[in-house]
Design an enzyme around this catalytic site. Sequence first.
Site, PDB file in Angstrom:
ATOM      1  N   ASP A   1       0.854  -1.254  -0.010  1.00  0.00           N
ATOM      2  CA  ASP A   1       0.056   0.189   0.098  1.00  0.00           C
ATOM      3  C   ASP A   1       0.940   1.244   0.032  1.00  0.00           C
ATOM      4  O   ASP A   1       1.954   1.363   0.814  1.00  0.00           O
ATOM      5  CB  ASP A   1      -1.012   0.090   1.138  1.00  0.00           C
ATOM      6  N   ILE A   2       0.471   2.081  -0.903  1.00  0.00           N
ATOM      7  CA  ILE A   2       1.352   3.501  -0.950  1.00  0.00           C
ATOM      8  C   ILE A   2       1.335   4.332   0.246  1.00  0.00           C
ATOM      9  O   ILE A   2       2.356   5.255   0.446  1.00  0.00           O
ATOM     10  CB  ILE A   2       0.847   3.920  -2.365  1.00  0.00           C
TER      11      ILE A   2
ATOM     12  N   ASN B   1     -12.606  -3.127   2.807  1.00  0.00           N
ATOM     13  CA  ASN B   1     -13.542  -1.847   2.973  1.00  0.00           C
ATOM     14  C   ASN B   1     -14.353  -2.034   1.842  1.00  0.00           C
ATOM     15  O   ASN B   1     -14.385  -2.343   0.867  1.00  0.00           O
ATOM     16  CB  ASN B   1     -12.731  -0.737   2.770  1.00  0.00           C
TER      17      ASN B   1
ATOM     18  N   GLU C   1     -12.150   3.378  -1.182  1.00  0.00           N
ATOM     19  CA  GLU C   1     -11.769   4.668  -2.112  1.00  0.00           C
ATOM     20  C   GLU C   1     -11.600   4.128  -3.313  1.00  0.00           C
ATOM     21  O   GLU C   1     -11.557   4.811  -4.421  1.00  0.00           O
ATOM     22  CB  GLU C   1     -10.512   5.270  -1.268  1.00  0.00           C
TER      23      GLU C   1
ATOM     24  N   HIS D   1     -10.417  -5.454  -3.460  1.00  0.00           N
ATOM     25  CA  HIS D   1      -9.007  -5.858  -2.952  1.00  0.00           C
ATOM     26  C   HIS D   1      -9.085  -6.057  -1.272  1.00  0.00           C
ATOM     27  O   HIS D   1     -10.096  -5.478  -0.635  1.00  0.00           O
ATOM     28  CB  HIS D   1      -7.962  -4.610  -2.961  1.00  0.00           C
ATOM     29  N   MET D   2      -8.134  -6.801  -0.785  1.00  0.00           N
ATOM     30  CA  MET D   2      -8.042  -7.244   0.496  1.00  0.00           C
ATOM     31  C   MET D   2      -6.778  -6.611   1.267  1.00  0.00           C
ATOM     32  O   MET D   2      -5.775  -6.816   0.278  1.00  0.00           O
ATOM     33  CB  MET D   2      -8.147  -8.839   0.691  1.00  0.00           C
ATOM     34  N   HIS D   3      -6.993  -5.798   2.321  1.00  0.00           N
ATOM     35  CA  HIS D   3      -5.849  -5.335   2.924  1.00  0.00           C
ATOM     36  C   HIS D   3      -5.127  -6.538   3.969  1.00  0.00           C
ATOM     37  O   HIS D   3      -5.944  -7.181   4.502  1.00  0.00           O
ATOM     38  CB  HIS D   3      -6.329  -4.132   3.822  1.00  0.00           C
TER      39      HIS D   3
END
Length: 110
Positions: free
Chosen positions: A31-32, A88, A96, A101-103
């Site tokens: 993640d950026i 999310n 966003e 996607h999975m964090h």
Amino acid sequence: MAEDCLFCRIAGGETNTEFLMETDKLVVFEDINPLAPVHLLLVPKQHIRSVNDLTEQDREILADLIFAARDMAPKMGVDSTGYRLFFNVEKGGGQEIFHLHMHMIGGWES
Ligand code: AMP
Ligand code: ZN
């Protein structure tokens, strides 16, 4: 590929994002804007907007995302210290980027 979708472009190899893992179905990258010492995003190559849009045909990719997290955990050194996996969902859930996607976050002092 959905037009103007950042994660379609990243997963399609159209950016210089470095992949920590790539299969024919998914990519994993950092993640950026990390929320933890380790913060990875596990992203299907297929464009699915959010958890709300999953269908029965997507069972395998969901399993693949979790198995990818399992495989990344020892590589990132968080398998024994622990980590969180989350999605999310839509704006109210903090989403966003509207490409599923999975964090994976972890790496805190334990
Ligand atoms: P979400 O809020 O669940 O949609 O998560 C989107 C995540 O994507 C955020 O944590 C952002 O920091 C991350 N992000 C946005 N652009 C990039 C990028 N170009 N490369 C890596 N991560 C990104
Ligand atoms: Zn997309």
